[in-house]
Design an enzyme around this catalytic site. Structure first.
Site, PDB file in Angstrom:
ATOM      1  N   TRP A  50      34.567  -1.353  43.221  1.00 42.71           N
ATOM      2  CA  TRP A  50      34.514  -2.644  42.205  1.00 42.71           C
ATOM      3  C   TRP A  50      33.292  -2.688  41.831  1.00 42.71           C
ATOM      4  O   TRP A  50      32.326  -3.123  42.697  1.00 42.71           O
ATOM      5  CB  TRP A  50      35.130  -3.606  42.852  1.00 42.71           C
ATOM      6  N   ASP A  53      28.556  -6.406  37.070  1.00 43.59           N
ATOM      7  CA  ASP A  53      27.518  -7.123  35.715  1.00 43.59           C
ATOM      8  C   ASP A  53      26.795  -5.526  35.377  1.00 43.59           C
ATOM      9  O   ASP A  53      25.607  -5.550  36.924  1.00 43.59           O
ATOM     10  CB  ASP A  53      26.676  -8.035  36.137  1.00 43.59           C
ATOM     11  N   TRP A 107      23.397 -11.575  43.918  1.00 41.87           N
ATOM     12  CA  TRP A 107      24.093 -11.612  42.394  1.00 41.87           C
ATOM     13  C   TRP A 107      23.119 -10.624  41.714  1.00 41.87           C
ATOM     14  O   TRP A 107      22.228  -9.771  41.648  1.00 41.87           O
ATOM     15  CB  TRP A 107      24.366 -12.549  42.489  1.00 41.87           C
ATOM     16  N   ARG A 184      20.867 -19.127  38.087  1.00 45.14           N
ATOM     17  CA  ARG A 184      21.309 -17.646  38.393  1.00 45.14           C
ATOM     18  C   ARG A 184      20.823 -16.749  37.646  1.00 45.14           C
ATOM     19  O   ARG A 184      20.555 -17.333  36.214  1.00 45.14           O
ATOM     20  CB  ARG A 184      22.520 -17.647  38.735  1.00 45.14           C
ATOM     21  N   ASP A 185      21.226 -15.316  37.855  1.00 43.47           N
ATOM     22  CA  ASP A 185      20.243 -14.593  36.476  1.00 43.47           C
ATOM     23  C   ASP A 185      18.894 -13.779  36.298  1.00 43.47           C
ATOM     24  O   ASP A 185      19.285 -14.201  35.333  1.00 43.47           O
ATOM     25  CB  ASP A 185      21.546 -14.270  35.983  1.00 43.47           C
ATOM     26  N   GLU A 235      24.967 -17.730  31.475  1.00 40.72           N
ATOM     27  CA  GLU A 235      24.801 -16.601  32.368  1.00 40.72           C
ATOM     28  C   GLU A 235      24.114 -14.849  31.964  1.00 40.72           C
ATOM     29  O   GLU A 235      23.920 -15.084  30.482  1.00 40.72           O
ATOM     30  CB  GLU A 235      26.610 -16.067  33.087  1.00 40.72           C
TER      31      GLU A 235
END
Length: 519
Positions: A50, A53, A107, A184-185, A235
């Site tokens: 898979w 991002d 992540w 996040r990110d 995001e």
């Protein structure tokens, strides 16, 4: 955006001309393939598993190093895999760089080259900040630091987060927990004007900014809040400065956002404005612009072109959408992978007639180095539909379409031999659309996420299109790149035909050029 321009508009743009495509013609075609692989030909795909991002590439030792979220199972826990490219088209895979560790997923985040050794790991060390949910608890999403001294192939982690989620530690009400679960990110860059690192982090209803002298110790600055929270949460945020074609300098704050409830894209939104070291001030805070109007250009990242870092940037996006991403797709069975990135596009900034500045997109020029045969067709006038005598699975179709009275005009790609399956790219009223519904195979329907549309002047009487078709996708660049629509499309192996259609009057198709990509 007015309701009639909504991408959710129920009209499918498939009139008589678009559907009456059952006439076969003698073909000039690419050679038949000996196998039934559905793997993309000129898009980046994972060797297996898979792909999610992409992470903003860095330029080291003459190559761009791109990391991407990877898992052995669809939408499963994973880490960062590593790939390199010298031309932003062909990628070499190097396996896991920041792996899943004892069920502790990694992540999105970003990598930087610490040229001045601000973090103390050595000059030229590659430093990554990435989000991890401490202890696997969602409200403890925090930012962790990894570093590499071997050019970005292997990384070592600091034990504790460098940017803690203080909201998560104090959250008790549901509203507080919801906010804490969106932290996040991190996207980091060096601010040479102020001699410090800047980090922007996505939150549920705002972007949070931090600065640091050393990538380890971070100070919270002022948040960027946008008044219309229906645009969705932020995001994979992006913050950069670039020079426009007229020589002026502008800051850009971008992010992937879900504006589905407003009939706006679920892709990369951006604001132009100014960064003063403490906050981002948007030129128009209420109305972001969009880099893509399709369903599938999410988690996108941009980075400076090594040969012209001030004036040009590259961009790449994940060709999927969280409305339906967590599912099996045809390539799971045919090739053992799920997910691809878009082609890399080149961004430039230009002043618009109304006085504002926009990012325009063009396919990266190096794509031309991966072409095989080129076929040019004579101009033709169509009133109804006609099948083009050519077949292919991976190609660029460039053409101009002009009309006077035609209500619905366009191109069908991925046409099956019997004409039943195809994806329509056309203009109807005030919309330029890409409708993949007729390409749906049994079990892979995406209703209601089939037709994507972007605004175009209702009075327009011509359009220039560059259409990039691969085995599992369509990307359409309109006119000078003001509009792009990117769509995941699961073509069957034999869906290789092309046709033109015009309903309600004739249209002229000219400059018809087909460029096949080498497998």
């Amino acid at each position: 955006m007015t309701p009639e321009l909504s991408r959710r508009h129920i009209l499918q743009g498939t009139g008589a001309g678009a559907l009456a495509l059952f006439l076969d013609s003698p073909l000039s075609s690419a050679p038949a393939h000996a196998n039934t692989s559905l793997r993309a030909v000129f898009h980046m795909t994972p060797p297996s598993g898979w792909l999610c991002d992409p992470q903003r590439p860095i330029h080291v030792n003459g190559a761009y190093h791109l990391y991407y979220l990877h898992s052995a199972q669809n939408n499963g826990p994973g880490g960062w895999d590593h790939a390199t490219t010298t031309d932003a088209v062909a990628f070499t895979h190097h396996g896991a760089a920041v792996p899943l560790q004892q069920g502790f997923p990694v992540w999105s985040g970003s990598a930087v080259v610490d040229t001045a050794n601000t973090a103390g790991f050595g000059a030229g060390t590659i430093v990554v900040l990435a989000t991890q949910p401490t202890g696997g608890i969602r409200k403890y999403q925090e930012q962790y630091l990894y570093w590499s001294t071997d050019g970005g192939y292997t990384f070592t982690a600091l034990r504790n987060p460098v940017i803690a989620n203080t909201d998560g530690r104090t959250a008790t009400t549901q509203a507080e927990i919801d906010n804490a679960e969106w932290f996040r990110d991190p996207k980091v860059h060096w601010d040479a004007a102020r001699n410090e690192w800047v980090c922007v982090i996505g939150r549920a209803r705002y972007a949070a900014f931090y600065t640091s002298p050393n990538l380890r110790d971070w100070q919270l600055k002022r948040n960027f809040d946008y008044p219309n929270h229906s645009l969705g949460g932020i995001e994979c945020p992006d913050l950069f400065e670039m020079t426009a074609s007229d020589g002026t300098r502008h800051w850009v704050l971008g992010a992937s956002m879900d504006a589905y409830s407003l009939g706006l894209p679920m892709t990369y939104a951006y604001w132009t404005g100014a960064w003063d070291g403490d906050q981002f001030v948007a030129d128009n805070v209420s109305s972001p612009q969009w880099l893509d109007w399709g369903w599938d250009w999410y988690g996108a990242v941009t980075w400076p072109a090594a040969e012209a870092p001030e004036e040009r940037r590259y961009a790449i996006g994940w060709m999927n959408n969280w409305k339906y991403a967590a599912r099996d797709v045809p390539t799971d069975a045919s090739d053992g992978y799920n997910g691809q990135n878009s082609i890399v596009r080149e961004l430039r900034m230009e002043r618009q007639p109304g006085g504002w500045y926009s990012l325009l997109s063009s396919p990266v020029p190096a794509l031309s180095d991966h072409l095989g045969s080129t076929t040019v067709f004579r101009d033709r006038t169509v009133d109804g539909s006609t099948v083009l005598p050519w077949r292919g699975r991976a190609y660029e179709l460039e053409l101009d379409i002009a009309w006077e009275a035609a209500a619905n005009v366009g191109v069908s790609v991925g046409r099956s031999p019997d004409g039943a399956r195809h994806t329509n790219i056309g203009k109807y009223g005030g919309e330029l659309y890409v409708d993949r519904a007729p390409s749906d195979q049994s079990g892979f329907s995406l209703v209601p996420f089939t037709r994507a549309a972007a605004p175009i002047a209702p009075g327009a009487r011509s359009v220039h299109l560059r259409i990039f078709v691969d085995t599992q996708s369509v990307e359409v660049f309109v006119n000078a790149g003001h509009t792009v629509l990117s769509q995941q499309v699961h073509f069957d192996y034999g869906d290789t035909g092309i046709s033109f259609y015009a309903d309600g009057g004739p249209a002229t198709f000219s400059g018809i050029t087909l460029r096949e990509f080498l497998a």
